[in-house]
Design a protein around this motif. Structure first.
Motif, PDB file in Angstrom:
ATOM      1  N   PHE A 121      38.268  29.130  45.170  1.00 21.87           N
ATOM      2  CA  PHE A 121      38.160  29.654  44.059  1.00 21.87           C
ATOM      3  C   PHE A 121      39.426  30.229  43.662  1.00 21.87           C
ATOM      4  N   LYS A 122      39.818  31.336  44.393  1.00 16.50           N
ATOM      5  CA  LYS A 122      40.775  32.215  44.246  1.00 16.50           C
ATOM      6  C   LYS A 122      42.204  31.619  44.362  1.00 16.50           C
ATOM      7  N   GLU A 123      42.177  30.603  45.441  1.00 17.96           N
ATOM      8  CA  GLU A 123      43.448  29.794  45.755  1.00 17.96           C
ATOM      9  C   GLU A 123      43.623  28.944  44.479  1.00 17.96           C
ATOM     10  N   SER A 124      42.485  28.311  43.831  1.00 19.30           N
ATOM     11  CA  SER A 124      42.652  27.278  42.885  1.00 19.30           C
ATOM     12  C   SER A 124      43.121  28.143  41.526  1.00 19.30           C
ATOM     13  N   VAL A 125      42.578  29.532  41.302  1.00 19.80           N
ATOM     14  CA  VAL A 125      42.997  30.226  40.187  1.00 19.80           C
ATOM     15  C   VAL A 125      44.666  30.270  40.220  1.00 19.80           C
ATOM     16  N   GLU A 126      45.330  30.553  41.561  1.00 21.46           N
ATOM     17  CA  GLU A 126      46.498  31.031  41.741  1.00 21.46           C
ATOM     18  C   GLU A 126      47.423  29.587  41.307  1.00 21.46           C
ATOM     19  N   LEU A 127      46.937  28.391  41.805  1.00 23.45           N
ATOM     20  CA  LEU A 127      47.318  27.159  41.488  1.00 23.45           C
ATOM     21  C   LEU A 127      47.650  26.862  40.035  1.00 23.45           C
ATOM     22  N   GLU A 128      46.443  27.052  39.400  1.00 21.93           N
ATOM     23  CA  GLU A 128      46.368  26.719  38.179  1.00 21.93           C
ATOM     24  C   GLU A 128      47.099  27.648  37.242  1.00 21.93           C
ATOM     25  N   MET A 148      46.401  33.301  28.786  1.00 21.76           N
ATOM     26  CA  MET A 148      45.746  32.112  29.639  1.00 21.76           C
ATOM     27  C   MET A 148      45.433  32.288  30.984  1.00 21.76           C
ATOM     28  N   THR A 149      46.242  33.113  31.871  1.00 21.18           N
ATOM     29  CA  THR A 149      45.713  33.609  33.015  1.00 21.18           C
ATOM     30  C   THR A 149      44.411  34.542  33.023  1.00 21.18           C
ATOM     31  N   GLY A 150      44.170  35.126  32.010  1.00 25.37           N
ATOM     32  CA  GLY A 150      42.807  35.849  31.715  1.00 25.37           C
ATOM     33  C   GLY A 150      41.868  34.578  31.670  1.00 25.37           C
ATOM     34  N   TYR A 151      42.223  33.771  30.674  1.00 25.90           N
ATOM     35  CA  TYR A 151      41.308  32.752  30.670  1.00 25.90           C
ATOM     36  C   TYR A 151      40.906  32.020  31.840  1.00 25.90           C
ATOM     37  N   ILE A 152      41.939  31.625  32.416  1.00 28.57           N
ATOM     38  CA  ILE A 152      41.747  30.738  33.757  1.00 28.57           C
ATOM     39  C   ILE A 152      40.583  31.620  34.839  1.00 28.57           C
ATOM     40  N   LYS A 153      40.826  33.005  34.807  1.00 28.11           N
ATOM     41  CA  LYS A 153      39.929  33.725  35.518  1.00 28.11           C
ATOM     42  C   LYS A 153      38.672  33.801  35.035  1.00 28.11           C
ATOM     43  N   TYR A 154      38.746  33.798  33.634  1.00 28.00           N
ATOM     44  CA  TYR A 154      37.292  33.869  33.073  1.00 28.00           C
ATOM     45  C   TYR A 154      36.475  32.557  33.540  1.00 28.00           C
ATOM     46  N   ARG A 155      37.212  31.354  33.456  1.00 24.23           N
ATOM     47  CA  ARG A 155      36.571  30.176  33.621  1.00 24.23           C
ATOM     48  C   ARG A 155      36.238  29.991  35.098  1.00 24.23           C
ATOM     49  N   ALA A 156      36.987  30.717  35.860  1.00 29.20           N
ATOM     50  CA  ALA A 156      36.419  30.572  37.511  1.00 29.20           C
ATOM     51  C   ALA A 156      35.238  31.397  37.713  1.00 29.20           C
ATOM     52  N   ASN A 157      35.179  32.643  36.947  1.00 31.17           N
ATOM     53  CA  ASN A 157      33.895  33.487  37.126  1.00 31.17           C
ATOM     54  C   ASN A 157      32.726  32.501  36.332  1.00 31.17           C
ATOM     55  N   LYS A 158      32.994  32.089  35.499  1.00 28.48           N
ATOM     56  CA  LYS A 158      31.777  31.327  34.925  1.00 28.48           C
ATOM     57  C   LYS A 158      31.127  30.076  35.682  1.00 28.48           C
ATOM     58  N   MET A 159      32.244  29.335  36.508  1.00 28.22           N
ATOM     59  CA  MET A 159      31.693  28.309  37.277  1.00 28.22           C
ATOM     60  C   MET A 159      31.044  28.682  38.520  1.00 28.22           C
TER      61      MET A 159
END
Length: 346
Positions: free
Chosen positions: A254-261, A280-291
Motif C-alpha cells: 500500500f505504501k509503495e502504491s501511494v508513492e507511485l500514484e 491530491m497527495t493527501g487525497y491519495i493517502k486518504y483513499r489508501a487508508n479507506k481501502m
C-alpha cells in the motif's frame, strides 16, 4: 510451493449447494441465493445489478465542442488519463473472470460475472469518450500509453507482476495478493484520474465525460467494497495465511502504491489549473487508508483520515461504513457489521 488450486467444477451434484469454502471448498455449482455461506452478499449482488448503464447513453455533444477549447495542458492530461484508466480497467474484466474460475462458492462466481461485465462497459466508455472528441490516430496513441509511457509502466509494474503470478500459480495466497492489488486499483489508482475530470466539471468543462466517470466511479466503489469483503472472508477461512508477515506485506505494498500514484499524479496533473498537488497527495493517502479499513486493517496515514478534497463528494454516490478488525477474527465469527459495510465517503 503452496498447493495449486484446481478450477472449480461447473456442476458436482454430490456436493452441497452451500459452499464449504470460497476457494478450495466444495459446492454443487447450484446457486440458491437463500442458502449461501455469506447471506448479505446477495444485497451486494443486487446493488451491482442495479447500477446497470451503457456508455452511449451519455450525451457528449457539449464535450465535442469544448475539447478544442481546453488548454494544451488539459488536453494532454485528458488523453493521458484516459490511457491510464483503460490500462487499469481492461485487465479487470479478465481478472474477475479468473477469480471466478477458482471460486468454489457460486455466489462469488455470480458477483464476479457482474463485475466483469461492468469492467467491460468501463473500458468501452473510454473508447466512446475518445471517439467523441479526437481522431482515431489520437485515440490509438492514448491507448498505447499503457505499453509505452515509462512513468505509467513503472506505476503498473506490481499490478502486472501479481496479476500474472496468480495466472501462473493459482494459490490462495496469490489470490489474496491479487485481491490486494484489485482493492488498490478499484479504490485508489483510479482516483487522481477521476479527480481531474471532476475538476473540469466544477469549472463547467467536459461535463459529459465527468458524468461518464461518475458512473464508473459508482461501480468501482461497489467493486472495491466487495473485494474488501472477499479478501477478509478468504483470509478468515485460511488462518494459516493470516500472519504478521503477510499483514506487513499488505502495508508495504500500500505504501509503495501511494508513492507511485503520487509520482504519476505529479507527472500528469502538474500543469493543470485548479489541481493542488499537495491536496491530491493527501487525497491519495486518504483513499489508501479507506481501502485498508475495508480490508480489516488500520490506517497507515493517521493524518489523512478525513477527505482533504471535500468538493469531490458532489460528483458521485457515497456510502456509510464502519471498521472491522477482521484480521483478528475467525471464519465462524464472520458477520455483517451493517447493510452498508463500506465507504463512508469519497
Amino acid at each position: 510451493m503452496a498447493n495449486l488450486l484446481d478450477k472449480a467444477k461447473t456442476l458436482e451434484p454430490r456436493n452441497p449447494n452451500k459452499s464449504t469454502g470460497l476457494f478450495g471448498g466444495e459446492s454443487s455449482g447450484i446457486l440458491n441465493w437463500n442458502d449461501i455461506a455469506y447471506p448479505h452478499w446477495y444485497k451486494m449482488y443486487k446493488r451491482l445489478v442495479g447500477n446497470y448503464w451503457q456508455a452511449d447513453e451519455v450525451n457528449m455533444s457539449s464535450d465535442v465542442k469544448q475539447f478544442p477549447q481546453l488548454s494544451q495542458e488539459e488536453q494532454d492530461a485528458y488523453l493521458k488519463i484516459i490511457g491510464l484508466l483503460s490500462t487499469l480497467d481492461a485487465p479487470q474484466t479478465r481478472t474477475a473472470l479468473l477469480i471466478s474460475l477458482y471460486a468454489t462458492d457460486p455466489s462469488v462466481q455470480s458477483i464476479m460475472a457482474v463485475i466483469a461485465q461492468q469492467e467491460a462497459v468501463h473500458n468501452e466508455s473510454y473508447s466512446y469518450v475518445l471517439s467523441s472528441v479526437v481522431s482515431l490516430g489520437q485515440q490509438n496513441k492514448s491507448f498505447e500509453l499503457g505499453r509505452k509511457d515509462p512513468v505509467l509502466l513503472k506505476r503498473n509494474e506490481n499490478i502486472i507482476k501479481y496479476y500474472n503470478k496468480f495466472v501462473e500459480e493459482p494459490t490462495v495466497e496469490n489470490i489474496l495478493k491479487t485481491l490486494v492489488y484489485t482493492s488498490l486499483l478499484e479504490g485508489m489508482f483510479f482516483y487522481s484520474g477521476f479527480a481531474f475530470f471532476y475538476n473540469l466539471a466544477r469549472h463547467n468543462k467536459m461535463v459529459g465525460t465527468s458524468t461518464m466517470i461518475s458512473y464508473i466511479n459508482r461501480d468501482e466503489l461497489e467493486h472495491g467494497r466487495f473485494i474488501g469483503e472477499l479478501f477478509r472472508a478468504t483470509l478468515a477461512e485460511h488462518p494459516e495465511l493470516n500472519t504478521p508477515e503477510f499483514t506487513q506485506w499488505v502495508y508495504d505494498h500500500f505504501k509503495e502504491s501511494v508513492e507511485l500514484e503520487t509520482e504519476w499524479s505529479s507527472y500528469v496533473l502538474g500543469n493543470v489549473e485548479g489541481i493542488d498537488l499537495d491536496e491530491m497527495t493527501g487525497y491519495i493517502k486518504y483513499r489508501a487508508n479507506k481501502m485498508l479499513r475495508m480490508m480489516g486493517l488500520s490506517e497507515v496515514y493517521p493524518e489523512y483520515v478525513e477527505n482533504p478534497m471535500k468538493w469531490i463528494r458532489a460528483y458521485v454516490d457515497n456510502f456509510d461504513g464502519t471498521k472491522t478488525d477482521f484480521f483478528e477474527q475467525k471464519s465462524r465469527q464472520y458477520t455483517k457489521t451493517s447493510d452498508l459495510n463500506g465507504f463512508d465517503d469519497l
